[in-house]
Design an enzyme around this catalytic site. Sequence first.
Site, mmCIF file in Angstrom:
data_model
loop_
_atom_site.group_PDB
_atom_site.id
_atom_site.type_symbol
_atom_site.label_atom_id
_atom_site.label_comp_id
_atom_site.label_asym_id
_atom_site.label_seq_id
_atom_site.Cartn_x
_atom_site.Cartn_y
_atom_site.Cartn_z
ATOM 1 N N HIS A 56 -4.381 27.392 -7.897
ATOM 2 C CA HIS A 56 -5.349 26.332 -8.200
ATOM 3 C C HIS A 56 -5.159 25.886 -9.654
ATOM 4 O O HIS A 56 -4.486 26.559 -10.439
ATOM 5 C CB HIS A 56 -6.766 26.843 -7.971
ATOM 6 N N GLU A 58 -7.138 25.879 -12.223
ATOM 7 C CA GLU A 58 -7.624 26.827 -13.239
ATOM 8 C C GLU A 58 -6.598 27.943 -13.432
ATOM 9 O O GLU A 58 -6.275 28.317 -14.563
ATOM 10 C CB GLU A 58 -8.965 27.440 -12.817
ATOM 11 N N CYS A 81 -13.594 27.577 -7.532
ATOM 12 C CA CYS A 81 -13.893 28.244 -6.253
ATOM 13 C C CYS A 81 -14.323 29.691 -6.483
ATOM 14 O O CYS A 81 -13.984 30.306 -7.494
ATOM 15 C CB CYS A 81 -12.677 28.188 -5.329
ATOM 16 N N SER A 174 5.712 -10.655 16.415
ATOM 17 C CA SER A 174 4.997 -10.570 15.132
ATOM 18 C C SER A 174 5.911 -10.162 13.977
ATOM 19 O O SER A 174 5.437 -9.952 12.867
ATOM 20 C CB SER A 174 3.858 -9.548 15.254
ATOM 21 N N TRP A 176 8.695 -11.008 11.251
ATOM 22 C CA TRP A 176 7.796 -10.332 10.327
ATOM 23 C C TRP A 176 6.820 -11.329 9.765
ATOM 24 O O TRP A 176 7.216 -12.452 9.464
ATOM 25 C CB TRP A 176 8.569 -9.669 9.177
ATOM 26 N N ASP A 206 6.304 -2.692 19.364
ATOM 27 C CA ASP A 206 6.981 -2.756 18.060
ATOM 28 C C ASP A 206 7.982 -1.624 17.825
ATOM 29 O O ASP A 206 8.818 -1.723 16.937
ATOM 30 C CB ASP A 206 5.956 -2.721 16.905
ATOM 31 N N ALA A 300 -8.041 -0.973 16.601
ATOM 32 C CA ALA A 300 -8.698 -1.200 15.296
ATOM 33 C C ALA A 300 -10.192 -1.474 15.498
ATOM 34 O O ALA A 300 -11.039 -0.945 14.772
ATOM 35 C CB ALA A 300 -8.038 -2.371 14.578
#
Length: 364
Positions: A56, A58, A81, A174, A176, A206, A300
């Site tokens: 960690h 620290e 922690c 689609s 680009w 795609d 989405a």
Amino acid sequence: MSKKNVSHTKWMKRAIFLASLGKNTTSPNPKVGAVILDKNGNLISEGFHFKAGMPHAEAMAFRNLKKDAKGGSMYVNLEPCCHQGKTPPCVDKVISSGIRKVYVSIQDPDKRVSGKGIKLLKEAGIRVHLGLCKKESLELNKAFIHRNITKKSFGVLKWAMSIDGRIGLKNGKSKWITSEQSRSIVHSFRAEFDAIIIGGNTLRKDNPLLTTRGSKNPEPLRVVFTKSLDLPSKSSLWDCNKAKTIVIYDSSTANESYLKRIPKCVEVEKIPSDNPELISKLLAKRGCNKILWECGPRLATAAIQTNCIQEIITFIAPKILGGENSMNPFGDFDFREMDEIIKLSNSQVSLIGNDICVKNSFEN
Ligand SMILES: NC(=O)c1ccc[n+]([C@@H]2O[C@H](COP(=O)([O-])OP(=O)(O)OC[C@H]3O[C@@H](n4cnc5c(N)ncnc54)[C@H](OP(=O)(O)O)[C@@H]3O)[C@@H](O)[C@H]2O)c1
């Protein structure tokens, strides 16, 4: 702000900067940096957490100590922690070092720590100051905090569209919409994420690679979410030498005989419905702090409706696709009143060549 506070802020900002060096590598752990000053206020060490399983922040700072920390102070952006994980508890190290003051920016949301680390430091007679640069620290570790509190991964939805808000022609073509420069930025931007998600239809249409093109090692996990399991036997995502892939399917609708099309190196997991929240939870459980949704309109929309999205990134190209039936970034949310519509905040706009990139937060 007093002179004293300015210097406390300066050292906490340094700890936050150090923490940010672990930007793409610490997951499932948080990004943490630590600074140690001697009793006269001189910098004697610093460190940051690089990767889960490694020391960690620290511990790294104690490892890098140039002189005795006795009577000194520490600045750390997250509460130290107090539990034995893959590495020993940091509070023990702080206490035994003889440090007298610890400046902590925010508490650890992890229930094993949350407030207990600070309590132990105080019980050992150390003066603890909580809250310095809180806003910056919350921002830096927002995905880690979100996962700990909600048990879901922090979701970012990204799409590319034309200036008239279309993501593809009505025949599905689609490629680009945005420029090569924008697409190359997306490749390296993927390195911030632990996993990238698409739906089965985007895979079929795609056949994307969904990698960072080498910006991150290992590459983010590639996730395909499917209701039908009707996926092709040939796909770029089945090449497990490039990156790991997992197919997650809805067992209530999928035809499991299609499983034989998926190569053995690809992990397969079933969930009981098509609720994207189950994916977010499943990935959170696997330690994914931050996930990128690169799906088409249907998934989405479902991801937004189930609160899986916290931020969105839109690439807008100066092109016009036109046509009433061209593809939109979203399906129908069935809003009836303007006060029901989704409002986004924190707009950040940048220009990438001739394309525009807009980032927003999603208030769930
Ligand atoms: N311009 C952009 O940024 C962009 C980005 C991504 C995609 N696209 C375009 O978007 C089109 C695909 O759109 P799409 O909406 O079909 O996207 P998608 O990303 O394939 O998501 C839909 C698919 O996800 C699976 N799914 C699982 N749970 C679902 C749920 N609750 N709701 C909806 N779907 C769920 C289904 O897969 P199964 O059919 O396998 O069951 C479904 O067909 C493609 O033409 C692609 O080129 C554009």
